[in-house]
Each structure stands twice: as structure tokens, then as C-alpha cells.
Design a protein around this motif. Structure first.
Motif, PDB file in Angstrom:
ATOM      1  N   ARG A   1       0.829  -1.221   0.000  1.00 47.66           N
ATOM      2  CA  ARG A   1       0.000   0.000   0.000  1.00 47.66           C
ATOM      3  C   ARG A   1       0.854   1.258   0.000  1.00 47.66           C
ATOM      4  O   ARG A   1       0.558   2.223  -0.707  1.00 47.66           O
ATOM      5  CB  ARG A   1      -0.920  -0.041   1.228  1.00 47.66           C
ATOM      6  CG  ARG A   1      -1.585   1.285   1.597  1.00 47.66           C
ATOM      7  CD  ARG A   1      -2.720   1.620   0.649  1.00 47.66           C
ATOM      8  NE  ARG A   1      -3.540   2.690   1.168  1.00 47.66           N
ATOM      9  CZ  ARG A   1      -3.279   3.994   1.019  1.00 47.66           C
ATOM     10  NH1 ARG A   1      -2.204   4.370   0.361  1.00 47.66           N
ATOM     11  NH2 ARG A   1      -4.099   4.905   1.503  1.00 47.66           N
ATOM     12  N   VAL A   2       1.921   1.265   0.779  1.00 45.36           N
ATOM     13  CA  VAL A   2       2.694   2.500   0.934  1.00 45.36           C
ATOM     14  C   VAL A   2       3.854   2.599  -0.055  1.00 45.36           C
ATOM     15  O   VAL A   2       4.465   3.662  -0.158  1.00 45.36           O
ATOM     16  CB  VAL A   2       3.240   2.617   2.375  1.00 45.36           C
ATOM     17  CG1 VAL A   2       2.101   2.551   3.383  1.00 45.36           C
ATOM     18  CG2 VAL A   2       4.272   1.534   2.674  1.00 45.36           C
ATOM     19  N   SER A   3       4.162   1.520  -0.764  1.00 49.35           N
ATOM     20  CA  SER A   3       5.345   1.532  -1.633  1.00 49.35           C
ATOM     21  C   SER A   3       5.234   2.538  -2.766  1.00 49.35           C
ATOM     22  O   SER A   3       6.246   3.101  -3.200  1.00 49.35           O
ATOM     23  CB  SER A   3       5.585   0.134  -2.202  1.00 49.35           C
ATOM     24  OG  SER A   3       5.902  -0.781  -1.191  1.00 49.35           O
ATOM     25  N   GLY A   4       4.033   2.757  -3.273  1.00 51.86           N
ATOM     26  CA  GLY A   4       3.873   3.654  -4.408  1.00 51.86           C
ATOM     27  C   GLY A   4       3.290   5.007  -4.069  1.00 51.86           C
ATOM     28  O   GLY A   4       2.891   5.746  -4.983  1.00 51.86           O
ATOM     29  N   GLU A   5       3.220   5.351  -2.794  1.00 46.26           N
ATOM     30  CA  GLU A   5       2.625   6.627  -2.393  1.00 46.26           C
ATOM     31  C   GLU A   5       3.529   7.800  -2.765  1.00 46.26           C
ATOM     32  O   GLU A   5       4.731   7.788  -2.501  1.00 46.26           O
ATOM     33  CB  GLU A   5       2.345   6.650  -0.898  1.00 46.26           C
ATOM     34  CG  GLU A   5       1.158   5.802  -0.478  1.00 46.26           C
ATOM     35  CD  GLU A   5      -0.161   6.357  -0.990  1.00 46.26           C
ATOM     36  OE1 GLU A   5      -0.210   7.554  -1.339  1.00 46.26           O
ATOM     37  OE2 GLU A   5      -1.135   5.595  -1.034  1.00 46.26           O
ATOM     38  N   THR A   6       2.918   8.812  -3.372  1.00 49.30           N
ATOM     39  CA  THR A   6       3.661  10.006  -3.778  1.00 49.30           C
ATOM     40  C   THR A   6       3.253  11.227  -2.976  1.00 49.30           C
ATOM     41  O   THR A   6       4.113  11.986  -2.511  1.00 49.30           O
ATOM     42  CB  THR A   6       3.430  10.288  -5.275  1.00 49.30           C
ATOM     43  OG1 THR A   6       3.765   9.134  -6.043  1.00 49.30           O
ATOM     44  CG2 THR A   6       4.282  11.453  -5.751  1.00 49.30           C
ATOM     45  N   ALA A   7       1.951  11.437  -2.808  1.00 53.21           N
ATOM     46  CA  ALA A   7       1.453  12.662  -2.182  1.00 53.21           C
ATOM     47  C   ALA A   7       2.028  12.916  -0.787  1.00 53.21           C
ATOM     48  O   ALA A   7       2.453  14.042  -0.492  1.00 53.21           O
ATOM     49  CB  ALA A   7      -0.081  12.627  -2.135  1.00 53.21           C
ATOM     50  N   PRO A   8       2.081  11.903   0.112  1.00 46.07           N
ATOM     51  CA  PRO A   8       2.636  12.197   1.437  1.00 46.07           C
ATOM     52  C   PRO A   8       4.106  12.593   1.390  1.00 46.07           C
ATOM     53  O   PRO A   8       4.552  13.427   2.193  1.00 46.07           O
ATOM     54  CB  PRO A   8       2.456  10.873   2.206  1.00 46.07           C
ATOM     55  CG  PRO A   8       1.437  10.116   1.451  1.00 46.07           C
ATOM     56  CD  PRO A   8       1.603  10.509   0.031  1.00 46.07           C
ATOM     57  N   LEU A   9       4.855  12.010   0.458  1.00 48.15           N
ATOM     58  CA  LEU A   9       6.282  12.300   0.386  1.00 48.15           C
ATOM     59  C   LEU A   9       6.561  13.686  -0.184  1.00 48.15           C
ATOM     60  O   LEU A   9       7.612  14.267   0.091  1.00 48.15           O
ATOM     61  CB  LEU A   9       6.987  11.232  -0.459  1.00 48.15           C
ATOM     62  CG  LEU A   9       6.853   9.793   0.056  1.00 48.15           C
ATOM     63  CD1 LEU A   9       7.614   8.838  -0.845  1.00 48.15           C
ATOM     64  CD2 LEU A   9       7.356   9.689   1.489  1.00 48.15           C
ATOM     65  N   LEU A  10       5.648  14.216  -0.986  1.00 49.88           N
ATOM     66  CA  LEU A  10       5.832  15.565  -1.509  1.00 49.88           C
ATOM     67  C   LEU A  10       5.873  16.601  -0.394  1.00 49.88           C
ATOM     68  O   LEU A  10       6.567  17.618  -0.515  1.00 49.88           O
ATOM     69  CB  LEU A  10       4.706  15.906  -2.488  1.00 49.88           C
ATOM     70  CG  LEU A  10       4.767  15.276  -3.876  1.00 49.88           C
ATOM     71  CD1 LEU A  10       3.486  15.571  -4.641  1.00 49.88           C
ATOM     72  CD2 LEU A  10       5.978  15.777  -4.642  1.00 49.88           C
ATOM     73  N   PHE A  11       5.154  16.344   0.682  1.00 54.67           N
ATOM     74  CA  PHE A  11       5.083  17.300   1.791  1.00 54.67           C
ATOM     75  C   PHE A  11       6.047  16.963   2.926  1.00 54.67           C
ATOM     76  O   PHE A  11       6.121  17.714   3.899  1.00 54.67           O
ATOM     77  CB  PHE A  11       3.662  17.352   2.351  1.00 54.67           C
ATOM     78  CG  PHE A  11       2.656  17.894   1.396  1.00 54.67           C
ATOM     79  CD1 PHE A  11       2.467  19.258   1.262  1.00 54.67           C
ATOM     80  CD2 PHE A  11       1.899  17.040   0.618  1.00 54.67           C
ATOM     81  CE1 PHE A  11       1.536  19.757   0.369  1.00 54.67           C
ATOM     82  CE2 PHE A  11       0.963  17.539  -0.274  1.00 54.67           C
ATOM     83  CZ  PHE A  11       0.781  18.892  -0.409  1.00 54.67           C
ATOM     84  N   THR A  12       6.763  15.861   2.816  1.00 54.85           N
ATOM     85  CA  THR A  12       7.583  15.424   3.950  1.00 54.85           C
ATOM     86  C   THR A  12       9.059  15.244   3.574  1.00 54.85           C
ATOM     87  O   THR A  12       9.917  15.981   4.044  1.00 54.85           O
ATOM     88  CB  THR A  12       7.024  14.110   4.508  1.00 54.85           C
ATOM     89  OG1 THR A  12       6.869  13.163   3.445  1.00 54.85           O
ATOM     90  CG2 THR A  12       5.667  14.330   5.164  1.00 54.85           C
TER      91      THR A  12
END
Length: 289
Positions: free
Chosen positions: A214-225
Motif C-alpha cells: 500500500r505504501v510503496s507507491g505513495e507520492t502525495a505524502p512524500l511531496l510534503f515530507t
């Protein structure tokens, strides 16, 4: 007799209607399945066709660089691995603890109901909201982006999946197993830890792997962190590269080599998530059966 039954079907209009509806529903199911399979095959074929064109040794060992510099995705691959690993290290004990509490110790209490409600809300919360929350808590007060902030954001996304899976798997453990452990004089926490949790371990591991996918392809949270980084970065206190951020940055670029690397990164993420799902589907089947 078969002739008599056939005449009965023809004479009974309701039976004929049910037969027609059955055939129609079966046909629509096959059509829907075919459309889904074709869509998935089209996506995989597009990723393979465009991603393999940019897959090379240089793409796997060189860090990200400016256009035309023969850059790669090595630092993004390493950054994704570090942030995802730290996120699982943070999320797994919290998710296991909450799942065990909801199933074994607090089932029916108002506090457990509130915890279950919050977990369900987090399970369906948009990932960009999680990123904004972590930005306000761990980025803005310290004045810089960091890899640990990205890991915390991913951990928040992973926790509710582990909580739900752990609770469901523990509820499937037979009550007789708990009673047998208690009859032998074992404390309740020992029964839960050494009997129930061990029996539900394949399902719990499945939940952890699903959270990883689930978290391997997440982009949006990493843009802000974690924001991203063009160079090697091993410090969790500094901005850190990741494959989703690299794909986001390169996909809309006007440089052919960056676009090829974006396709390659998308292929690597897809193959990683697909591999995890295959392991979940077939790796634990024999243990659960």
C-alpha cells in the motif's frame, strides 16, 4: 424424463425468465472479467514496453542527475527502501498492539470502539491529508524536509491496515484454543502471545505485506515530507529521494532521458508491488490451509 423436464421449462414462463436472466448475468460477468483483464494486461504491456527501454545498469547504479548526464535511479531506489523499511518498523508494533487489544482485551469497551473508528477513518483517509498533517507536525516546526517525516507519513498509512488484519485474524482463532491455554494455567497474555498470535501469524504477516504494498507507491505524502533529493542521502534528517517522487518529477519533463527513467521507475514500483501481492496470494496459502 429429460424430455418431460424440457417441456416443463418451456411451459413455465417464470422458469424460462430465470434461465434467461441466469444466462444474461453469466454473460455480463464474463464480459466484465474480460474488460478488467484486458485493462490490466494493457497497463502491464505499456509499462513493460516503455520501462524496459530505459532499464539498464546505469539506471540502477547511478544517482539522479541533470538531463543528458546518464543519470539513474539508484538513490531513489535506496531512498524508497529506507523510508519504507523505517515506516514498517514504526507501524508494525503499533498496528499489532492495537489489533491485539481490539481483539483480545478491549472488545466491547467504549475505548476500543473509538480506536476501531479512528482506525477505519485512517484506512479511508486520502494520503495527501496524512502528508499535510505530518508536514505541520514534523516539517514546518523544524524548518526542513526529512526522510523521517516521510517514513512517519507512510507509517500512518500502514498502521490501520495492520490493525484491521491483526484483529480479523485473531478473531478467527478458535475459542477452544484459548480455553485450552487457560486450562493449563497460562496467563491470558501468554495465551494471546504464544497460542493465538502464533496461530494467526500467516494472516498477520499477510497484512504487513499488504501494508507494504500500500505504501510503496505513495507520492502525495512524500511531496510534503521528504520532498526528494537529486543526490545520495542516507540521513533521515535530510530530504531523501524516492521512486514515486522521481517518477512525479521526471514524467512531465521535456527531456527524453528523464521520461524514460520515469517509465523505468514506474515499472520497478509496479513489479515490486506485484511481487508482494503474489507472495501474499501464494506464499502463505499452504500455511493457512
Amino acid at each position: 424424463m429429460s424430455k418431460t423436464m424440457g417441456e416443463g421449462w418451456r411451459k413455465d414462463p417464470r422458469a424460462t425468465q430465470r434461465l434467461v436472466m441466469d444466462r444474461l448475468a453469466t454473460g455480463m460477468s464474463f464480459v466484465a472479467t474480460g474488460i478488467l483483464v484486458l485493462a490490466l494486461a494493457s497497463i502491464l504491456w505499456t509499462l513493460l514496453w516503455n520501462g524496459l527501454a530505459g532499464l539498464s545498469i546505469a539506471a540502477l547504479i547511478h544517482p539522479m542527475g541533470p538531463p543528458g548526464s546518464n543519470g539513474g535511479l539508484a538513490n531513489a531506489i535506496l531512498g524508497s527502501f529506507i523510508q519504507t523499511a523505517v515506516a514498517l518498523i514504526l507501524a508494525t508494533p503499533i498496528g499489532l498492539g492495537c489489533g491485539i487489544y481490539l481483539s483480545e482485551f478491549g472488545s466491547g469497551s467504549k475505548f476500543a470502539t473509538a480506536v476501531r473508528f479512528v482506525s477505519d477513518v485512517l484506512l479511508s483517509a486520502p494520503s495527501i491529508l496524512i502528508g499535510l498533517f505530518v508536514y505541520l507536525v514534523l516539517v514546518a516546526p523544524f524548518g526542513h524536509f526529512s526522510g523521517i517525516a516521510g517514513s512517519v507519513a507512510l507509517a500512518i498509512l500502514a498502521v490501520p491496515i495492520i490493525v484491521r488484519t491483526t484483529e480479523d485474524m485473531l478473531r478467527l482463532v478458535p475459542v477452544a484454543m484459548r480455553e485450552a491455554g487457560s486450562a493449563l494455567g497460562a496467563a491470558h497474555w501468554r495465551v494471546v502471545l504464544f497460542l493465538c498470535l502464533r496461530s494467526a501469524l500467516p494472516g498477520v504477516l499477510t497484512g504487513i505485506l499488504l501494508a507494504l504494498a500500500r505504501v510503496s507507491g505513495e507520492t502525495a505524502p512524500l511531496l510534503f515530507t521528504s520532498l526528494g533529493n537529486q543526490n545520495w542521502s542516507f540521513s533521515l534528517n535530510k530530504p531523501m529521494a524516492s521512486l514515486p517522487i522521481a517518477i512525479y518529477q521526471y514524467a512531465g519533463a521535456s527531456y527524453d532521458d528523464w521520461v524514460r527513467l520515469a517509465w523505468t521507475g514506474a515499472l520497478l514500483v509496479t513489479l515490486g508491488v506485484l511481487s508482494i501481492n503474489i507472495i501474499v496470494r501464494f506464499g502463505f496459502r499452504s500455511k493457512q490451509s
